[in-house]
Write an enzyme that holds these catalytic residues in place. Structure first.
Site, PDB file in Angstrom:
ATOM      1  N   HIS A  61       0.964  -8.820  61.346  1.00 11.01           N
ATOM      2  CA  HIS A  61       1.598  -9.988  61.926  1.00 11.01           C
ATOM      3  C   HIS A  61       3.204 -10.017  61.720  1.00 11.01           C
ATOM      4  CE1 HIS A  61       2.686 -14.089  63.039  1.00 11.01           C
ATOM      5  NE2 HIS A  61       3.195 -14.307  61.617  1.00 11.01           N
ATOM      6  N   HIS A  68       6.024 -24.165  65.365  1.00  7.03           N
ATOM      7  CA  HIS A  68       7.081 -24.628  64.716  1.00  7.03           C
ATOM      8  C   HIS A  68       7.432 -26.242  65.177  1.00  7.03           C
ATOM      9  CE1 HIS A  68       7.462 -20.249  64.959  1.00  7.03           C
ATOM     10  NE2 HIS A  68       7.767 -20.501  63.610  1.00  7.03           N
TER      11      HIS A  68
HETATM   12  N1  GLN Z   1      -0.252 -15.181  56.622  1.00  7.49           N
HETATM   13  C1  GLN Z   1       0.920 -15.950  56.628  1.00  7.49           C
HETATM   14  C2  GLN Z   1       0.759 -17.622  56.755  1.00  7.49           C
HETATM   15  O1  GLN Z   1      -0.006 -17.722  57.712  1.00  7.49           O
HETATM   16  C3  GLN Z   1       2.096 -15.539  57.483  1.00  7.49           C
HETATM   17  C4  GLN Z   1       3.368 -16.103  57.238  1.00  7.49           C
HETATM   18  C5  GLN Z   1       4.483 -15.463  58.097  1.00  7.49           C
HETATM   19  O2  GLN Z   1       4.283 -14.979  58.693  1.00  7.49           O
HETATM   20  N2  GLN Z   1       5.776 -16.106  57.809  1.00  7.49           N
HETATM   21  O3  GLN Z   1       1.526 -18.311  56.197  1.00  7.49           O
HETATM   22 ZN    ZN Z   2       4.692 -15.675  61.231  1.00  8.78          ZN
END
Ligand code: GLN
Ligand code: ZN
Length: 751
Positions: free
Chosen positions: A640, A693
């Site tokens: 991610h 966000h």
């Molecule tokens: N796995 C993390 C979360 O869901 C990913 C956080 C991030 O990408 N900053 O919080």
């Molecule tokens: Zn993230």
């Protein structure tokens, strides 16, 4: 030898500015009270530097939020929508920084971007066609006078016009060429104003010079500064650069009428070479940035003094490599760390001491001085930093360890069969809302107010509820919710050997947000399984697949203070091996989908494009592969990233060889999809379908629309459906609604 500091931390030794600002935002204190806190911080910072005997101390390095924003404000680069709110000056400033929502209107904040290759963020000035650039503020003048009243005769630091223009966003039809002359004229007014109140040295910070420059950039720079330098008004002008070397423009710059030129010898790989090759004019002063403003290790006096000698320059001032804004205040605040560790570190205050020690011995027969000998002892070896076993493991890595077999296409088939997920599988990024009870549980456990059993029991309850909730919502791939984590890097650091933690070593990230990066002290290995119990428990609560959640090695290192005695590459490999242990343990415990987050992979991409691969991607991407290369074909690896600006490095992202990647897309208008298609991107993708966000709940229709656009560019069999990022900061109610709509949208599309 004289000394110079580019800038000092300004959040206050105990984050006083953060707390006062937050009270001001909440209406708990008035502007005067906030101004008083700021003034005290400025005074303390100046006096510290004066006591340490620093020759060139900056004023105007303070900021309530950000120096680039200060500069925009100073020159009236304030979009009309903020002026229309009719707020006070300081409130307008904060409206640009944080947005404004209230009885006077509703406007979003300016965009925020990373400040070069640091973890500090600046606000992007917006120059629209109506902008009337004009020197309307007085901050640099006022802070110079104030410093004088505190008894410190400062140099005044300014964000230079070239960097300011290059970082600004032009929202209308105007371009840099339309506005630079006006801006330059206003800077000249400022210079003469400063000179008239007695400023002897004015520092122009131009970090943009360390990036790749074309001939237009070089012409622009020369044009701007030939005007400024012809109008010095009696002040001396210091051109200050940092974060790298200025190879594209060095030979031109030394011909200009600057009185002092500041160069970075720490990050500037070619700085010394440039000085030797082109020389340095004898009528100017070289400010040699040799005390690292970005890292927390003690300076190696041997190296520093030998570089000073090697420059062959006569008129030298010893300086920091960049502003000390990027390091914490002082080791004095660390009460728990033993002196065995502390003696190897230098935060801002200790760096002042280093500057004065170095200035005392430079030039003399330093090798026989006690100062020098004591310093060199620090580099003879560090307590506990070595682990032969780890070193041997890294040395034994072979090319095959970087390759996962079989090839992705084949794995894709196997995984589709085994996982048996519907088309457009739905999932989340990992964390679920960290409600106050979750934080309280963790804090009480850390403080010893709760037993380990009680702590674990509470989290298990949370996990069970989270799984049930996800089942009710109808998600396909579930997560445990990450209730045990304070932060995605600190949490892993705490479970790794080789890491050291501080109590108060805060560094400004943006505005009132500070981070406390852990320190990579020695060779890194995994102490014990980290997430396995949580993931196993989550899996026991459901028949659906549960995705394990880890942070990747590049992100862990990028958000830590790295070692300087071994290479970044070596450190990343060590961390990669540690995380690999965790991946294999998760797999052995039946977790057959594992996400390895690389939220910060892009962050340390070198500032010069020509360095992207050779200095970074050529080892970070293989390091990521090392983490997952040993898993079985049927185990699905996700990654991610918290952004979508990787259009220019798509092949590198594909080369991470993950099976699935999720990333932010909803805010960037899905532009990235075209590039994915053009580059024939092979990894399955989950471009975030809504923005986490904001508390806004996206409608089913909206998500369907986003998915429809995605389907035009991404094969159906490769498309995942998920939010932008983790849900940690969101409320429960909006999360449930948003995810319910997300699942409904996926179902609609399947139908
Ligand atoms: N796995 C993390 C979360 O869901 C990913 C956080 C991030 O990408 N900053 O919080
Ligand atoms: Zn993230």
């Amino acid at each position: 030898m004289n000394t110079s500091v580019i800038g000092y931390p300004r959040i206050g030794k105990d984050r006083e500015l953060k707390f006062a600002s937050e009270k001001f935002f909440a209406g708990e204190i008035d502007e005067d009270a906030l101004q008083n806190v700021a003034k005290t911080i400025r005074r303390d910072d100046l006096l510290k530097q004066k006591e340490a005997g620093i020759t060139y101390i900056s004023s105007n390095d303070f900021s309530f939020y950000d120096n680039v924003l200060d500069t925009a404000f100073l020159f009236n680069v304030i979009p009309q929508r903020y002026k229309d709110l009719g707020l006070s000056e300081l409130e307008t400033y904060f409206a640009l920084a944080r947005g404004y929502q209230g009885d006077k209107g509703n406007v979003k904040a300016l965009a925020m971007k990373k400040w070069f290759n640091t973890n500090y963020h600046y606000l992007v000035p917006e120059i629209d066609d109506d902008a009337v650039i004009s020197l309307v503020g007085k901050k640099p003048v006022e802070e110079f006078i104030e410093a004088k009243e505190f008894g410190v005769d400062t140099k005044v630091t300014l964000v230079g016009p070239f960097t300011f223009l290059k970082l600004a966003k032009f929202t209308g039809s105007k371009k840099i060429s339309d506005v630079y002359a006006v801006l330059t004229a206003e800077y000249i007014k400022l210079v003469s104003l400063l000179a008239s109140v007695g400023a002897k040295t004015i520092e122009f910070d131009e970090p943009y010079l360390v990036r790749d420059l074309n001939s237009d950039d070089i012409d622009l720079f020369k044009e701007i500064y030939s005007l400024i330098l012809a109008n010095k008004g009696g002040a001396k002008i210091l051109l200050q650069t940092y974060f790298g070397d200025i190879r594209d423009i060095y030979s031109e710059i030394i011909k200009l009428d600057f009185d002092l030129i500041g160069l970075d010898f720490v990050e500037g790989r070619k700085t010394l070479e440039l000085v030797k090759k082109y020389g340095f004019p004898s009528d100017k002063i070289l400010v040699a940035g040799l005390v690292n403003g970005k890292n927390i290790w003690r300076n190696d006096y041997k190296k520093t003094l030998s570089v000073l000698n090697e420059t062959g320059v006569e008129n030298v001032v010893l300086g920091t490599s960049c502003s000390l804004l990027h390091v914490p205040y002082t080791l004095d605040s660390e009460t728990k760390l033993s002196s065995d560790y502390k003696k190897h570190f230098a935060f801002a205050e200790e760096k002042l001491a280093e500057l004065s020690e170095l200035s005392a011995i430079a030039g003399s027969d330093y090798e026989n001085s006690d100062i020098y000998k004591n310093n060199q002892k620090l580099f003879e070896g560090r307590k506990d930093s070595e682990d032969k076993e780890v070193q041997a493991k890294v040395a034994a890595i072979t090319d095959a360890d970087y390759v996962r077999l079989p090839a992705r296409e084949e794995r894709e088939k196997i995984q589709k069969e085994i996982l048996d997920l519907p088309l457009f599988p739905t999932t989340t990024i990992g964390s679920f809302p960290q409600t106050s009870d979750v934080r309280k549980n963790r804090q009480e456990f850390k403080k010893g107010l709760k037993s380990k059993e009680e702590y674990v029991e509470f989290n298990k309850q949370k996990i069970a509820e989270c799984i049930k909730l996800q089942e009710e919502i109808g998600l396909d791939v579930l997560v445990h919710g990450e209730y045990e984590r304070n932060d995605m890097v600190e949490y892993f650091g705490e479970h790794l050997n080789g890491y050291v933690f501080t109590e108060k070593a805060w560094v400004q990230s943006y505005g009132t947000r500070n981070v406390k990066p852990p320190i990579v002290w020695g060779d890194v290995s995994r102490k014990e399984p980290i997430t396995v119990e949580w993931s196993k428990f989550a899996k026991s609560c459901t028949n659906k697949p549960v995705k394990g959640m880890l942070t990747g090695p590049v992100t862990i290192l990028n958000w830590s203070f790295p070692r300087e005695d071994i290479s970044i590459k070596e450190s990343i490999l060590q961390i990669a091996l540690a995380i690999r242990d965790e991946v294999l343990d998760l797999e052995a415990n039946g977790i057959n989908i594992i996400q390895i987050d690389e939220a910060a992979l892009r962050e340390k991409l070198p500032l010069r494009k020509s360095d992207w691969y050779s200095e970074y991607l050529d080892f970070t991407i293989p390091a990521f592969r090392l983490v997952h290369s040993k898993v079985k074909p049927e185990t699905q690896i996700h990654t991610h990233m918290c952004y979508s600006e990787f259009t220019d490095i798509i092949p590198a992202i594909d080369a991470m060889d993950a099976d699935v990647i999720t990333f932010e897309a909803s805010r960037s208008d899905l532009q990235i999809l075209d590039s994915l298609k053009e580059n024939n991107f092979k990894t399955e993708v989950g471009p975030g379908v809504y923005d986490i966000h904001s508390p806004r709940v996206p409608s089913v229709e909206e998500i369907v629309n986003a998915l429809t656009k995605m389907r035009a560019k991404i094969e159906d069999s490769k498309l995942w459906v998920n939010p932008d990022c983790g849900l940690k900061t969101r409320g429960v109610e909006e999360t449930v609604k948003s995810l319910t709509n997300l699942v409904a949208a996926a179902k609609q599309i399947r139908g």
